[in-house]
Scaffold this motif. Structure first.
Motif, mmCIF file in Angstrom:
data_model
loop_
_atom_site.group_PDB
_atom_site.id
_atom_site.type_symbol
_atom_site.label_atom_id
_atom_site.label_comp_id
_atom_site.label_asym_id
_atom_site.label_seq_id
_atom_site.Cartn_x
_atom_site.Cartn_y
_atom_site.Cartn_z
ATOM 1 N N ALA A 20 0.826 -1.208 0.000
ATOM 2 C CA ALA A 20 0.000 0.000 0.000
ATOM 3 C C ALA A 20 0.860 1.258 0.000
ATOM 4 O O ALA A 20 0.570 2.230 -0.713
ATOM 5 N N LEU A 21 1.940 1.250 0.783
ATOM 6 C CA LEU A 21 2.813 2.422 0.838
ATOM 7 C C LEU A 21 3.541 2.621 -0.485
ATOM 8 O O LEU A 21 3.658 3.750 -0.980
ATOM 9 N N ALA A 22 4.025 1.528 -1.084
ATOM 10 C CA ALA A 22 4.719 1.623 -2.370
ATOM 11 C C ALA A 22 3.811 2.183 -3.445
ATOM 12 O O ALA A 22 4.230 3.006 -4.282
ATOM 13 N N LYS A 23 2.560 1.760 -3.459
ATOM 14 C CA LYS A 23 1.600 2.242 -4.465
ATOM 15 C C LYS A 23 1.389 3.742 -4.330
ATOM 16 O O LYS A 23 1.363 4.474 -5.333
ATOM 17 N N ARG A 24 1.249 4.221 -3.109
ATOM 18 C CA ARG A 24 1.018 5.655 -2.907
ATOM 19 C C ARG A 24 2.268 6.473 -3.222
ATOM 20 O O ARG A 24 2.178 7.554 -3.816
ATOM 21 N N LEU A 25 3.424 5.982 -2.862
ATOM 22 C CA LEU A 25 4.660 6.698 -3.171
ATOM 23 C C LEU A 25 4.922 6.723 -4.678
ATOM 24 O O LEU A 25 5.455 7.699 -5.204
ATOM 25 N N ASP A 26 4.542 5.655 -5.362
ATOM 26 C CA ASP A 26 4.701 5.610 -6.820
ATOM 27 C C ASP A 26 3.979 6.777 -7.469
ATOM 28 O O ASP A 26 4.493 7.411 -8.395
ATOM 29 N N GLY A 27 2.784 7.076 -6.972
ATOM 30 C CA GLY A 27 2.023 8.200 -7.512
ATOM 31 C C GLY A 27 2.653 9.549 -7.229
ATOM 32 O O GLY A 27 2.295 10.548 -7.854
ATOM 33 N N MET A 28 3.603 9.576 -6.294
ATOM 34 C CA MET A 28 4.315 10.814 -5.959
ATOM 35 C C MET A 28 5.700 10.859 -6.593
ATOM 36 O O MET A 28 6.476 11.777 -6.327
ATOM 37 N N GLU B 290 -17.965 -2.611 9.432
ATOM 38 C CA GLU B 290 -18.993 -2.741 8.391
ATOM 39 C C GLU B 290 -18.549 -3.698 7.282
ATOM 40 O O GLU B 290 -18.668 -3.404 6.094
ATOM 41 N N GLY B 291 -18.038 -4.843 7.688
ATOM 42 C CA GLY B 291 -17.672 -5.885 6.740
ATOM 43 C C GLY B 291 -16.273 -5.798 6.185
ATOM 44 O O GLY B 291 -15.841 -6.698 5.454
ATOM 45 N N ARG B 292 -15.512 -4.768 6.529
ATOM 46 C CA ARG B 292 -14.133 -4.608 6.047
ATOM 47 C C ARG B 292 -13.177 -4.895 7.198
ATOM 48 O O ARG B 292 -13.118 -4.143 8.171
ATOM 49 N N ALA B 293 -12.439 -5.969 7.075
ATOM 50 C CA ALA B 293 -11.468 -6.324 8.109
ATOM 51 C C ALA B 293 -10.210 -5.479 7.933
ATOM 52 O O ALA B 293 -9.682 -5.359 6.825
ATOM 53 N N PHE B 294 -9.728 -4.899 9.020
ATOM 54 C CA PHE B 294 -8.463 -4.162 9.009
ATOM 55 C C PHE B 294 -7.286 -5.070 9.372
ATOM 56 O O PHE B 294 -6.145 -4.789 9.005
ATOM 57 N N ILE B 295 -7.576 -6.129 10.131
ATOM 58 C CA ILE B 295 -6.550 -7.068 10.574
ATOM 59 C C ILE B 295 -6.865 -8.425 9.969
ATOM 60 O O ILE B 295 -8.019 -8.877 10.008
ATOM 61 N N PHE B 296 -5.845 -9.090 9.420
ATOM 62 C CA PHE B 296 -6.064 -10.369 8.744
ATOM 63 C C PHE B 296 -6.122 -11.526 9.738
ATOM 64 O O PHE B 296 -7.094 -12.256 9.822
ATOM 65 N N ASP B 297 -5.033 -11.695 10.485
ATOM 66 C CA ASP B 297 -4.969 -12.772 11.471
ATOM 67 C C ASP B 297 -5.272 -12.181 12.846
ATOM 68 O O ASP B 297 -6.386 -11.837 13.132
ATOM 69 N N LYS B 298 -4.278 -12.066 13.689
ATOM 70 C CA LYS B 298 -4.460 -11.366 14.959
ATOM 71 C C LYS B 298 -3.709 -10.039 14.984
ATOM 72 O O LYS B 298 -4.027 -9.160 15.797
ATOM 73 N N VAL B 299 -2.714 -9.900 14.104
ATOM 74 C CA VAL B 299 -1.802 -8.759 14.179
ATOM 75 C C VAL B 299 -1.640 -8.037 12.842
ATOM 76 O O VAL B 299 -1.666 -6.805 12.790
ATOM 77 N N HIS B 300 -1.483 -8.781 11.744
ATOM 78 C CA HIS B 300 -1.079 -8.180 10.470
ATOM 79 C C HIS B 300 -2.251 -7.514 9.752
ATOM 80 O O HIS B 300 -3.385 -7.980 9.830
ATOM 81 N N PHE B 301 -1.914 -6.440 9.035
ATOM 82 C CA PHE B 301 -2.931 -5.682 8.319
ATOM 83 C C PHE B 301 -3.454 -6.435 7.101
ATOM 84 O O PHE B 301 -2.691 -7.102 6.398
ATOM 85 N N THR B 302 -4.736 -6.300 6.844
ATOM 86 C CA THR B 302 -5.288 -6.640 5.542
ATOM 87 C C THR B 302 -4.921 -5.514 4.576
ATOM 88 O O THR B 302 -4.435 -4.450 4.997
ATOM 89 N N PRO B 303 -5.165 -5.682 3.259
ATOM 90 C CA PRO B 303 -4.955 -4.554 2.341
ATOM 91 C C PRO B 303 -5.718 -3.303 2.773
ATOM 92 O O PRO B 303 -5.176 -2.194 2.699
ATOM 93 N N ALA B 304 -6.947 -3.465 3.252
ATOM 94 C CA ALA B 304 -7.722 -2.294 3.685
ATOM 95 C C ALA B 304 -7.067 -1.609 4.882
ATOM 96 O O ALA B 304 -6.975 -0.377 4.936
ATOM 97 N N GLY B 305 -6.596 -2.401 5.847
ATOM 98 C CA GLY B 305 -5.923 -1.819 7.000
ATOM 99 C C GLY B 305 -4.619 -1.148 6.611
ATOM 100 O O GLY B 305 -4.300 -0.045 7.089
ATOM 101 N N ALA B 306 -3.848 -1.790 5.738
ATOM 102 C CA ALA B 306 -2.574 -1.231 5.291
ATOM 103 C C ALA B 306 -2.780 0.067 4.521
ATOM 104 O O ALA B 306 -2.017 1.031 4.681
ATOM 105 N N GLU B 307 -3.805 0.112 3.690
ATOM 106 C CA GLU B 307 -4.070 1.331 2.924
ATOM 107 C C GLU B 307 -4.426 2.489 3.842
ATOM 108 O O GLU B 307 -3.986 3.630 3.623
#
Length: 258
Positions: free
Chosen positions: A30-38, A212-229
């Motif tokens: 997620a960070l690489a994608k946003r920096l690419d746009g910059m 509201e149906g969007r998980a921010f955490i995948f397992d117990k600790v790591h971010f999902t794409p939505a959480g990372a974004e």
């Protein structure tokens, strides 16, 4: 360092880096994608179980080479053209240990906290002394079960947009031991990003692991794409504010976590 497959947007003239453990690697796409746009590249320098503290490892076997890895990473960065480094890790786990390996020596004494604070301050100081801007990503709420799987199970049972929460007091109890270390470096080139601004506060006293149906955490600790974004957006916001302040010639002040 860095591994070629861990270099993103390499055609850009300016490059940032992210240093840390598997939590940092979860933020990278997620960070690489946003920096690419910059027009900015990103180098991912990560190792499982290795919080970005030079010459310090946790005692568990998978973490014992972290001290050497981080020392090599810091040495690489201070001699590189990278001028912004994001530090991200499972800080609650790292700072919650009772025994560490300092420079190859296992330590479990009353002064371990002071030594740990000094080691983190030294790591940040080595980077800022080399003219590198440091961004510390603070702890985020964690689950006690697999969050994405729990969301899927609730959906399967007929709840279309489940929200999964923990009490904000519980999150603070998890995180407060880490704050003492992360708050300590006072260099003006240190920025702080607090994921609690994203996950907590929609409703008083709660932090959301899924909303509201969007998980921010995948397992117990790591971010999902939505959480990372969401966290990557907060990182970019902090960087843009700092860039604007720097352009106006005003001293940079690091915000607190609340």
């Amino acid at each position: 360092m860095p591994i070629s497959s861990c270099i993103f947007n390499s055609s850009h003239p300016q490059t940032y880096a992210i240093l840390g453990d598997s939590l940092a690697s979860a933020l990278t796409p997620a960070l690489a994608k946003r920096l690419d746009g910059m027009g900015i590249g990103l180098e991912q320098i990560t190792h499982s179980f290795c919080a970005p503290v030079a010459d310090v490892s946790m005692v568990p076997v998978p973490a014992r080479e972290c001290g050497a890895f981080n020392a090599a990473a810091i040495d690489y960065l201070v001699n590189s053209k990278v001028k912004t480094v994001v530090l991200a890790a499972s800080w609650q786990i790292f700072f919650g240990q009772s025994r560490y390996v300092f420079n190859g020596e296992e330590v479990a004494t009353s002064d371990v906290r002071l030594r740990l604070r000094d080691a983190f301050d030294q790591t940040v100081g080595d980077l800022t002394s080399a003219g590198i801007r440091v961004v510390i990503v603070y702890p985020h709420p964690r689950g006690d079960t697999e969050i994405a799987a729990k969301v899927a199970k609730l959906m399967h049972k007929g709840m279309p947009t489940p929200t999964i929460t923990i009490a904000q007091d519980e999150f603070l109890q998890q995180s407060l031991p880490s704050y003492a270390y992360l708050d300590d470096p006072k260099d003006r080139h240190v920025l702080r990003v607090d994921p609690a601004k994203i996950f907590c506060g929609v409703e008083a006293g709660r932090c959301d692991l899924a909303r509201e149906g969007r998980a921010f955490i995948f397992d117990k600790v790591h971010f999902t794409p939505a959480g990372a974004e969401a966290v990557a957006d907060e990182i970019l916001l902090a960087l843009r504010r700092d860039d604007m302040v720097a352009e106006n010639g005003v001293a940079v002040l690091s915000p607190s976590h609340f």
